[in-house]
Design a protein around this motif. Structure first.
Motif, PDB file in Angstrom:
ATOM      1  N   GLU A  94       0.841  -1.207   0.000  1.00 46.23           N
ATOM      2  CA  GLU A  94       0.000   0.000   0.000  1.00 46.23           C
ATOM      3  C   GLU A  94       0.876   1.257   0.000  1.00 46.23           C
ATOM      4  O   GLU A  94       0.592   2.233  -0.696  1.00 46.23           O
ATOM      5  CB  GLU A  94      -0.887   0.019   1.253  1.00 46.23           C
ATOM      6  N   ARG A  95       1.940   1.189   0.789  1.00 46.02           N
ATOM      7  CA  ARG A  95       2.857   2.327   0.895  1.00 46.02           C
ATOM      8  C   ARG A  95       3.438   2.660  -0.470  1.00 46.02           C
ATOM      9  O   ARG A  95       3.474   3.818  -0.876  1.00 46.02           O
ATOM     10  CB  ARG A  95       3.968   1.960   1.879  1.00 46.02           C
ATOM     11  N   ALA A  96       3.881   1.636  -1.180  1.00 45.38           N
ATOM     12  CA  ALA A  96       4.487   1.847  -2.505  1.00 45.38           C
ATOM     13  C   ALA A  96       3.469   2.432  -3.476  1.00 45.38           C
ATOM     14  O   ALA A  96       3.769   3.355  -4.245  1.00 45.38           O
ATOM     15  CB  ALA A  96       5.049   0.532  -3.033  1.00 45.38           C
ATOM     16  N   THR A  97       2.252   1.906  -3.428  1.00 43.18           N
ATOM     17  CA  THR A  97       1.196   2.390  -4.319  1.00 43.18           C
ATOM     18  C   THR A  97       0.891   3.854  -4.043  1.00 43.18           C
ATOM     19  O   THR A  97       0.842   4.682  -4.955  1.00 43.18           O
ATOM     20  CB  THR A  97      -0.098   1.567  -4.113  1.00 43.18           C
ATOM     21  N   TRP A  98       0.685   4.177  -2.776  1.00 39.58           N
ATOM     22  CA  TRP A  98       0.337   5.555  -2.422  1.00 39.58           C
ATOM     23  C   TRP A  98       1.472   6.522  -2.723  1.00 39.58           C
ATOM     24  O   TRP A  98       1.236   7.636  -3.181  1.00 39.58           O
ATOM     25  CB  TRP A  98      -0.057   5.645  -0.939  1.00 39.58           C
ATOM     26  N   LEU A  99       2.694   6.089  -2.435  1.00 39.29           N
ATOM     27  CA  LEU A  99       3.826   6.993  -2.670  1.00 39.29           C
ATOM     28  C   LEU A  99       3.974   7.344  -4.142  1.00 39.29           C
ATOM     29  O   LEU A  99       4.362   8.462  -4.482  1.00 39.29           O
ATOM     30  CB  LEU A  99       5.127   6.384  -2.154  1.00 39.29           C
ATOM     31  N   SER A 100       3.645   6.407  -5.004  1.00 38.04           N
ATOM     32  CA  SER A 100       3.757   6.704  -6.437  1.00 38.04           C
ATOM     33  C   SER A 100       2.725   7.758  -6.841  1.00 38.04           C
ATOM     34  O   SER A 100       2.880   8.438  -7.854  1.00 38.04           O
ATOM     35  CB  SER A 100       3.609   5.425  -7.264  1.00 38.04           C
ATOM     36  N   ALA A 101       1.676   7.900  -6.015  1.00 36.77           N
ATOM     37  CA  ALA A 101       0.669   8.929  -6.276  1.00 36.77           C
ATOM     38  C   ALA A 101       1.020  10.257  -5.597  1.00 36.77           C
ATOM     39  O   ALA A 101       0.315  11.250  -5.741  1.00 36.77           O
ATOM     40  CB  ALA A 101      -0.695   8.453  -5.797  1.00 36.77           C
ATOM     41  N   LEU A 102       2.111  10.242  -4.840  1.00 36.29           N
ATOM     42  CA  LEU A 102       2.569  11.452  -4.136  1.00 36.29           C
ATOM     43  C   LEU A 102       4.032  11.718  -4.510  1.00 36.29           C
ATOM     44  O   LEU A 102       4.922  11.627  -3.658  1.00 36.29           O
ATOM     45  CB  LEU A 102       2.452  11.262  -2.618  1.00 36.29           C
ATOM     46  N   PRO A 103       4.279  12.053  -5.779  1.00 31.14           N
ATOM     47  CA  PRO A 103       5.655  12.122  -6.261  1.00 31.14           C
ATOM     48  C   PRO A 103       6.536  13.161  -5.547  1.00 31.14           C
ATOM     49  O   PRO A 103       7.762  13.062  -5.596  1.00 31.14           O
ATOM     50  CB  PRO A 103       5.491  12.464  -7.745  1.00 31.14           C
ATOM     51  N   GLN A 104       5.913  14.141  -4.887  1.00 27.99           N
ATOM     52  CA  GLN A 104       6.737  15.174  -4.262  1.00 27.99           C
ATOM     53  C   GLN A 104       7.059  14.902  -2.795  1.00 27.99           C
ATOM     54  O   GLN A 104       7.730  15.680  -2.136  1.00 27.99           O
ATOM     55  CB  GLN A 104       6.060  16.524  -4.448  1.00 27.99           C
ATOM     56  N   TRP A 105       6.570  13.767  -2.337  1.00 28.20           N
ATOM     57  CA  TRP A 105       6.861  13.356  -0.964  1.00 28.20           C
ATOM     58  C   TRP A 105       7.861  12.217  -0.996  1.00 28.20           C
ATOM     59  O   TRP A 105       7.825  11.363  -1.876  1.00 28.20           O
ATOM     60  CB  TRP A 105       5.578  12.905  -0.259  1.00 28.20           C
TER      61      TRP A 105
ATOM     62  N   ARG B   2      -4.132   8.117   6.944  1.00 31.56           N
ATOM     63  CA  ARG B   2      -4.331   9.503   7.388  1.00 31.56           C
ATOM     64  C   ARG B   2      -3.214  10.408   6.867  1.00 31.56           C
ATOM     65  O   ARG B   2      -3.454  11.567   6.542  1.00 31.56           O
ATOM     66  CB  ARG B   2      -4.371   9.572   8.920  1.00 31.56           C
ATOM     67  N   ASP B   3      -1.992   9.885   6.814  1.00 33.85           N
ATOM     68  CA  ASP B   3      -0.866  10.678   6.304  1.00 33.85           C
ATOM     69  C   ASP B   3      -1.006  10.922   4.809  1.00 33.85           C
ATOM     70  O   ASP B   3      -0.739  12.010   4.320  1.00 33.85           O
ATOM     71  CB  ASP B   3       0.452   9.946   6.600  1.00 33.85           C
ATOM     72  N   VAL B   4      -1.410   9.884   4.116  1.00 41.25           N
ATOM     73  CA  VAL B   4      -1.583   9.990   2.665  1.00 41.25           C
ATOM     74  C   VAL B   4      -2.656  11.031   2.333  1.00 41.25           C
ATOM     75  O   VAL B   4      -2.462  11.903   1.488  1.00 41.25           O
ATOM     76  CB  VAL B   4      -1.987   8.617   2.080  1.00 41.25           C
ATOM     77  N   LYS B   5      -3.780  10.944   3.045  1.00 40.93           N
ATOM     78  CA  LYS B   5      -4.876  11.895   2.791  1.00 40.93           C
ATOM     79  C   LYS B   5      -4.455  13.325   3.121  1.00 40.93           C
ATOM     80  O   LYS B   5      -4.794  14.272   2.415  1.00 40.93           O
ATOM     81  CB  LYS B   5      -6.107  11.497   3.610  1.00 40.93           C
ATOM     82  N   MET B   6      -3.729  13.455   4.206  1.00 37.85           N
ATOM     83  CA  MET B   6      -3.252  14.783   4.621  1.00 37.85           C
ATOM     84  C   MET B   6      -2.278  15.342   3.584  1.00 37.85           C
ATOM     85  O   MET B   6      -2.330  16.524   3.235  1.00 37.85           O
ATOM     86  CB  MET B   6      -2.555  14.628   5.970  1.00 37.85           C
ATOM     87  N   ALA B   7      -1.388  14.487   3.076  1.00 38.44           N
ATOM     88  CA  ALA B   7      -0.413  14.919   2.062  1.00 38.44           C
ATOM     89  C   ALA B   7      -1.138  15.418   0.816  1.00 38.44           C
ATOM     90  O   ALA B   7      -0.751  16.430   0.213  1.00 38.44           O
ATOM     91  CB  ALA B   7       0.534  13.768   1.719  1.00 38.44           C
ATOM     92  N   ARG B   8      -2.201  14.725   0.452  1.00 40.00           N
ATOM     93  CA  ARG B   8      -2.953  15.146  -0.741  1.00 40.00           C
ATOM     94  C   ARG B   8      -3.637  16.488  -0.517  1.00 40.00           C
ATOM     95  O   ARG B   8      -3.695  17.333  -1.415  1.00 40.00           O
ATOM     96  CB  ARG B   8      -3.972  14.068  -1.122  1.00 40.00           C
ATOM     97  N   LYS B   9      -4.159  16.699   0.669  1.00 38.18           N
ATOM     98  CA  LYS B   9      -4.790  17.984   1.003  1.00 38.18           C
ATOM     99  C   LYS B   9      -3.742  19.111   0.952  1.00 38.18           C
ATOM    100  O   LYS B   9      -4.017  20.210   0.485  1.00 38.18           O
ATOM    101  CB  LYS B   9      -5.370  17.926   2.425  1.00 38.18           C
ATOM    102  N   ILE B  10      -2.565  18.831   1.481  1.00 37.88           N
ATOM    103  CA  ILE B  10      -1.498  19.832   1.498  1.00 37.88           C
ATOM    104  C   ILE B  10      -1.040  20.138   0.065  1.00 37.88           C
ATOM    105  O   ILE B  10      -0.865  21.288  -0.315  1.00 37.88           O
ATOM    106  CB  ILE B  10      -0.315  19.367   2.371  1.00 37.88           C
ATOM    107  N   ASP B  11      -0.874  19.071  -0.724  1.00 35.93           N
ATOM    108  CA  ASP B  11      -0.486  19.259  -2.126  1.00 35.93           C
ATOM    109  C   ASP B  11      -1.485  20.153  -2.857  1.00 35.93           C
ATOM    110  O   ASP B  11      -1.103  20.998  -3.682  1.00 35.93           O
ATOM    111  CB  ASP B  11      -0.403  17.915  -2.848  1.00 35.93           C
TER     112      ASP B  11
END
Lengths: 97, 97
Positions: B10-21, B84-93
């Motif tokens: 899951e971590r790998a999948t989500w991180l690929s959707a958050l390229p700036q993190w 929760r971190d992933v969702k927060m990162a997307r909101k911040i982005d």
């Protein structure tokens, strides 16, 4: 505008007037840790500090996690501590006095 | 409320959707650095992030100096990264998109 670094003697005198701040970075900075009830209170404090910083055009290096705030003051233009840091520390102290 | 840590997949999948993190703390956190025109802009951004944090009851660990902001997200209750971190990162982005 040149900002003069404090002499060792001035530094000692001023620090004794700022008992809650401690020297860091080999004497080039001062720091203080703050603790609040929660994030809302911590960030309210940070907002007030930000306004002081912007007014004085002198900005902190700071870290926050939840209810904790750590502030470091130094004067890059002076390559160390200056009177600007001391005055800023006193203003910050007044917020939580 | 139990918060589940992300699996490695899951971590790998989500991180690929958050390229700036990027991953930090041995995979227990993600972080992103931001740069603004000046302190005023940086702190305005921080204020918006603070409101998101308070609304979601999920708070960043962050550092600011002048125009730079460094944000680290982790979920203490999960002992690592959670959704929760992933969702927060997307909101911040979205704030700086």
């Amino acid at each position: 505008m040149t900002v003069e670094q404090l002499t060792e003697e001035e530094r000692a005198t001023w620090l004794s007037a700022l008992p809650q701040w401690s020297l860091s970075r080999a004497g080039a900075a001062i720091e203080r840790k703050f603790e609040f009830a929660d994030f809302s209170e911590a960030f309210a404090f940070m907002t007030r500090v930000a306004m002081i910083a912007e007014t004085r055009d002198h900005h902190p290096e700071w870290f926050n996690v939840y209810n904790r705030v750590e502030i470091t003051l130094t004067t890059h233009d002076a390559g160390g501590l200056s009177l600007r840091d001391v005055k800023m520390a006193r203003k910050i102290d007044a917020l939580v006095a």
